[in-house]
Design a protein around this motif. Structure first.
Motif, PDB file in Angstrom:
ATOM      1  N   HIS A   3       0.872  -1.174   0.000  1.00 14.05           N
ATOM      2  CA  HIS A   3       0.000   0.000   0.000  1.00 14.05           C
ATOM      3  C   HIS A   3       0.914   1.231   0.000  1.00 14.05           C
ATOM      4  O   HIS A   3       1.210   1.812   1.046  1.00 14.05           O
ATOM      5  CB  HIS A   3      -0.921   0.000   1.220  1.00 14.05           C
ATOM      6  CG  HIS A   3      -1.877  -1.150   1.264  1.00 14.05           C
ATOM      7  ND1 HIS A   3      -2.953  -1.263   0.404  1.00 14.05           N
ATOM      8  CD2 HIS A   3      -1.928  -2.239   2.070  1.00 14.05           C
ATOM      9  CE1 HIS A   3      -3.635  -2.371   0.684  1.00 14.05           C
ATOM     10  NE2 HIS A   3      -3.032  -2.976   1.679  1.00 14.05           N
ATOM     11  N   CYS A  61       1.949  -2.655   4.901  1.00 10.82           N
ATOM     12  CA  CYS A  61       1.204  -1.455   5.319  1.00 10.82           C
ATOM     13  C   CYS A  61       2.109  -0.479   6.055  1.00 10.82           C
ATOM     14  O   CYS A  61       1.644   0.280   6.925  1.00 10.82           O
ATOM     15  CB  CYS A  61       0.033  -1.851   6.224  1.00 10.82           C
ATOM     16  SG  CYS A  61      -1.093  -3.081   5.547  1.00 10.82           S
ATOM     17  N   LEU A 113       0.951   3.083   5.939  1.00 11.01           N
ATOM     18  CA  LEU A 113      -0.495   3.240   6.002  1.00 11.01           C
ATOM     19  C   LEU A 113      -0.936   3.555   7.428  1.00 11.01           C
ATOM     20  O   LEU A 113      -0.493   2.913   8.383  1.00 11.01           O
ATOM     21  CB  LEU A 113      -1.171   1.958   5.503  1.00 11.01           C
ATOM     22  CG  LEU A 113      -2.682   1.997   5.336  1.00 11.01           C
ATOM     23  CD1 LEU A 113      -3.084   1.147   4.118  1.00 11.01           C
ATOM     24  CD2 LEU A 113      -3.390   1.440   6.568  1.00 11.01           C
TER      25      LEU A 113
END
Length: 357
Positions: free
Chosen positions: A116, A143, A146
């Protein structure tokens, strides 16, 4: 938060327990419960990814990785005996393109590392990850940049088989280091927990397994990471305020600045702008640096272009021109609104007549 962390660190120093203590367990319990996953805290995001790849028994498998990612990701796969394979990404969210299931179909027992990028969540991410898992492929969600939702149990980080979040100074949940690996399978989580220590591993070493450094998080880093996690809503509110001010300034100036098709998300860990051409991007970065404004770029080379991992992995990355003109501008919770406007003036100026100097 600062006072509470100081008290906890003082208690830690008195106890003499610097790793694998109650602060680590508290962090794991808080993050694991929120995601409804088994959580294991480790020293860094790269340690988390390495442990997840080891647990997935990577050797001899194909590992599909976004073409424009941090080069340590394919390097880890290569080091662990896998075959890293670059996958083109879409130009809006820099996520793997939607055809990755078709690319995985002819791969050997594929593992897919879904990144991500900068905290951007592609609209097709959940659907594509689900398709990959339904086909029997292993999916690891990276992630690292994120910002998790307040109720993350059904969001990014829960769609794959495994996931990781990290707490380095440049991340939205910042700290002096540390990461959390999330796993569906309790046996996998137990294995990750056992492998983060460098002691007591001689039996695996003698059995021809790799012998690794210690990868346990310190109690100090665990305390900082816990309070960053606990106050993530405050971080989100502060970053949303910066996003609103940046985008409002660009809109008022008639210069959208964001790459075409990209709209703000509250998961973002970085704020990137498209400065039209690579030359303008370089000039703008130089001008901002001379005025005390730090900027970065986001992996402007595809990992298949790095000398250590070329050869059979070369392919044409049509995204490269966009990456070369994309700049990450200041974006952190303590940034003041006047500083936001000052940075935005350089961005809009660069897109008109060279900008302020």
């Amino acid at each position: 938060m600062r006072r509470q962390t100081h008290l906890e660190v003082a208690d830690m120093l008195k106890s003499g327990r610097m790793v694998d203590g109650p602060l680590t367990r508290r962090l794991e319990q808080a993050v694991g419960s929120a995601f409804d996953r088994h959580a294991v805290a480790v020293a860094s995001g790269m340690d988390a990814l390495e442990l997840l790849l080891e647990t997935a028994e990577t050797r001899g498998r194909d590992v599909l990785i976004p073409a424009n990612c941090f080069p340590s990701i394919p390097a880890l796969a290569d080091q662990l005996g896998a075959r890293p394979r670059p996958v083109p990404v879409d130009p809006v969210h820099l996520a793997m393109a939607e055809d990755v299931p078709e690319r995985a179909a002819d791969a050997l027992r594929p593992i897919v590392v879904w990144v991500h990028h900068a905290g951007m969540v592609a609209p097709h991410a959940r659907r594509t990850i689900t398709t990959l898992r339904n086909a029997g492929h292993t999916v690891i969600e990276d992630c690292a940049y994120l910002l998790p939702a307040d109720q993350p149990a059904d969001g990014p980080g829960t769609w794959g088989d495994m996931a990781l979040f990290s707490y380095a100074p440049t991340k939205p949940l910042s700290g002096n280091g540390g990461a959390v690996a999330l796993l569906r399978d309790p046996a996998d989580a137990e294995q990750v927990g056992a492998r983060r220590s460098h002691s007591g591993q001689e039996d695996r070493w003698l059995g021809s397994d790799r012998f690794h450094r210690g990868r346990a998080i310190t109690e100090f880093a665990a305390a900082v990471a816990y309070w960053q996690w606990h106050h993530r809503a405050d971080t989100r509110n502060a970053l949303n305020c910066l996003t609103t001010n940046y985008t409002s300034f660009f809109t008022a100036a008639g210069r959208p600045a964001l790459p075409a098709g990209r709209t703000p998300q509250d998961t973002w860990g970085r704020f990137t702008v498209d400065l039209a051409t690579p030359d303008i991007a370089r000039q703008a970065r130089d001008r901002m640096a001379k005025n005390g404004i730090a900027t970065t770029v986001m992996f402007d080379l595809p990992w298949s272009g790095y000398p250590a991992l070329t050869g059979a992995h070369l392919f044409d990355n049509a995204l490269l021109p966009l990456l070369q003109r994309t700049v990450c501008i200041p974006y952190h919770p303590t940034l003041s609104i006047p500083d936001v406007h000052r940075v935005a003036e350089f961005v809009t100026g660069a897109l008109t007549q060279g900008g302020p100097r």
